[in-house]
Write a protein that holds these residues in place. Structure first.
Motif, short mmCIF file in Angstrom:
data_model
loop_
_atom_site.label_atom_id
_atom_site.label_comp_id
_atom_site.label_asym_id
_atom_site.label_seq_id
_atom_site.Cartn_x
_atom_site.Cartn_y
_atom_site.Cartn_z
N UNK A 131 7.78 2.20 5.29
CA UNK A 131 8.77 3.12 4.74
C UNK A 131 8.17 4.51 4.73
N UNK A 132 8.89 5.47 5.27
CA UNK A 132 8.37 6.83 5.36
C UNK A 132 9.35 7.81 4.70
N UNK A 133 8.98 9.07 4.67
CA UNK A 133 9.83 10.10 4.07
C UNK A 133 10.67 10.76 5.15
N UNK A 165 0.86 -1.18 0.00
CA UNK A 165 0.00 0.00 0.00
C UNK A 165 0.89 1.22 0.00
N UNK A 166 0.56 2.21 -0.85
CA UNK A 166 1.32 3.45 -0.92
C UNK A 166 0.37 4.61 -0.62
N UNK A 167 0.68 5.38 0.41
CA UNK A 167 -0.09 6.58 0.73
C UNK A 167 0.53 7.76 0.00
N UNK A 181 4.11 1.98 2.30
CA UNK A 181 5.00 3.09 1.92
C UNK A 181 4.20 4.38 2.11
N UNK A 182 4.60 5.17 3.07
CA UNK A 182 3.87 6.39 3.42
C UNK A 182 4.66 7.59 2.91
#
Length: 471
Positions: free
Chosen positions: A430-432, A384-386, A411-412
């Motif tokens: 995984x974040x930024x 899932x990618x936000x 993946x946010x």
């Protein structure tokens, strides 16, 4: 006052409605008969919080009307606003002013004596001069005025931005225009100490572009710092807090993400660059901002690849959030589009959800299954990618989301959810601008003659957060 608004797009409809809210009689004009018919029936062409209720209220009260009859709308107006689109010309980057010039030409024969024509569209320096020349070819000089009054509206917060602005900018070349526009704004804003900046017309036009270019640069700077944070074991959220509390910098536009989009920043930065080139001026910072932002949008696909182990061929990816930001249905220059297109080229199957933007997204995306429920969108997904931080996405039940998926990959790209909550639900997240849990400190490279010995950098996780306070 009697106000005519030429154009019922984002700027025209919001501005016209807010002027009616202040007690003015407003007529909004558009050539699109279907759009006008819809507005007269309460059907809005855009999504903007609070706008539908205000349009309905003042339309029923008789202070806000919609028509295709330009001549009738203009003939008794004290102020005529030009609020038509100025899209970037394909392959050129400069603003397409054909709609502005067409509006000026068509209103010229119908203007009342002493009418003030105000360009509210975002336009390059000198556009007001051209509009003045067009009208002056039909009307006697001194029988009208041409002014500039740029808008500073954020999509998703346009109503409060208009009614409670940081400032109002008007650019004029004569006292009549200044008097009329000051009367329009001063009575409303004087009790609230809202600054009204009165300047020359060309300066007013440039202020809009300069403001948007500065904000775009600020966003891009934070995105690049986020990349550094990921490698250095730092946290971009804490970094943003630490620098944002400096009043010289401010806390706005410090959230790292997948790159800026929308109808303003991409178009306006390019238009400013073209204007600078016309005058022989190099705006290197803005040039690099544009280049870095475009590269970042596609780079986000590589984060997804890394999160799933390096290959998405044959995998199903669920994308949550498609619009360029929350609280709007605007898909223009949305980071979701290049992200999805890149993942598709790598062989991924895409499912996507957005609470408002899917009708517009359907016109821009091919071979994407659009699902009207985020949990169903994630069913049997491998990741899932936000992409857009809508409130409904921030509030997702992460445990329920995880149970629908084939693999625990999240993946946010907006840092919209809590890392701790995601991990507790069983996700690998995984974040930024956030270090991974198994981050190993990377020894920085020493540069310069004066460097001596080992340069030490503390690891945030090892050092803890002592002394840090969220104000």
């Amino acid at each position: 006052m009697k106000i005519t608004m030429i154009g019922t797009g984002y700027v025209g409809l919001v501005s016209g409605t807010c002027f009616a809210h202040w007690g003015n009689d407003v007529i909004c004009v558009d050539k699109n008969a279907a759009k006008i018919a819809g507005l007269n029936q309460g059907i809005l062409p855009i999504y903007e919080p609070e706008l539908d209720g205000l349009v309905s209220k003042y339309h029923q009260a008789g202070r806000l009307s919609f028509t295709c009859d330009l001549a009738a709308a203009v003939k008794d107006a004290d102020i005529v606003f030009i609020a038509v689109g100025t899209p970037a010309r394909a392959g050129h980057g400069d603003a397409d002013l054909s709609f502005v010039y067409m509006a000026a030409k068509e209103i010229a024969p119908h203007l009342a004596e002493g009418a003030v024509v105000v360009v509210k569209s975002t336009v390059p320096v000198g556009t007001g001069d051209a509009v003045d020349k067009i009208i002056g070819s039909v009307r006697r000089r001194g029988s009208y005025s041409v002014a500039s009054n740029p808008e500073f509206l954020r999509e998703g917060a346009a109503i409060p931005d208009f009614l409670k602005p940081d400032r109002v900018v008007i650019g004029v070349e004569d006292m009549h225009a200044q008097t009329v526009l000051m009367q329009l704004y001063r009575d409303v804003f004087a009790p609230h100490d809202v600054p009204v900046v009165v300047t020359r017309r060309r300066t007013s036009e440039l202020i809009k572009y300069a403001a948007n270019a500065f904000l775009a640069t600020k966003i891009t700077f934070m995105n690049e710092l986020a990349d550094l944070c990921e490698l250095a074991g730092s946290d971009i959220s804490d970094l943003a807090l630490g620098i944002g509390l400096d009043r010289r910098i401010g806390s706005c536009f410090l959230n790292a993400g997948p790159g800026y989009g929308g109808s303003c920043f991409p178009k306006d930065t390019l238009a400013l660059l073209r204007t600078a080139q016309d005058y022989g001026v190099a705006l290197r910072v803005v040039e690099e901002t544009v280049t870095a932002n475009e590269a970042r949008k596609r780079k986000m696909a590589l984060k997804v690849l890394d999160a799933v182990g390096g290959d998405v061929d044959g995998l199903t990816i669920a994308v949550l959030g498609l619009t360029f930001k929350p609280d709007t249905d605007d898909m223009r220059e949305a980071p979701s589009v290049p992200l999805i297109e890149t993942l598709q080229r790598f062989g991924a199957t895409i499912r996507a959800f957005d609470p408002v933007g899917m009708p517009n997204a359907a016109q821009m995306l091919d071979d994407v299954a659009l699902i009207d429920d985020p949990y169903e969108c994630a069913r049997n997904a491998d990741a899932v990618v936000i992409v857009t931080e809508w409130d409904c996405i921030r509030r997702l039940d992460l445990t329920r989301l995880r149970k629908r998926m084939n693999a625990p990959v999240l993946v946010d790209l907006r840092n919209a959810v809590s890392q701790e909550s995601a991990e507790a639900a069983g996700f690998r997240i995984t974040m930024i601008g956030k270090p991974t849990r198994n981050h190993k400190e990377t020894q920085p490279v020493l540069q310069g003659r004066g460097a001596r010995g080992r340069l030490h950098t503390g690891n945030d996780e090892k050092a803890g957060t002592a002394g840090r306070s969220r104000l």
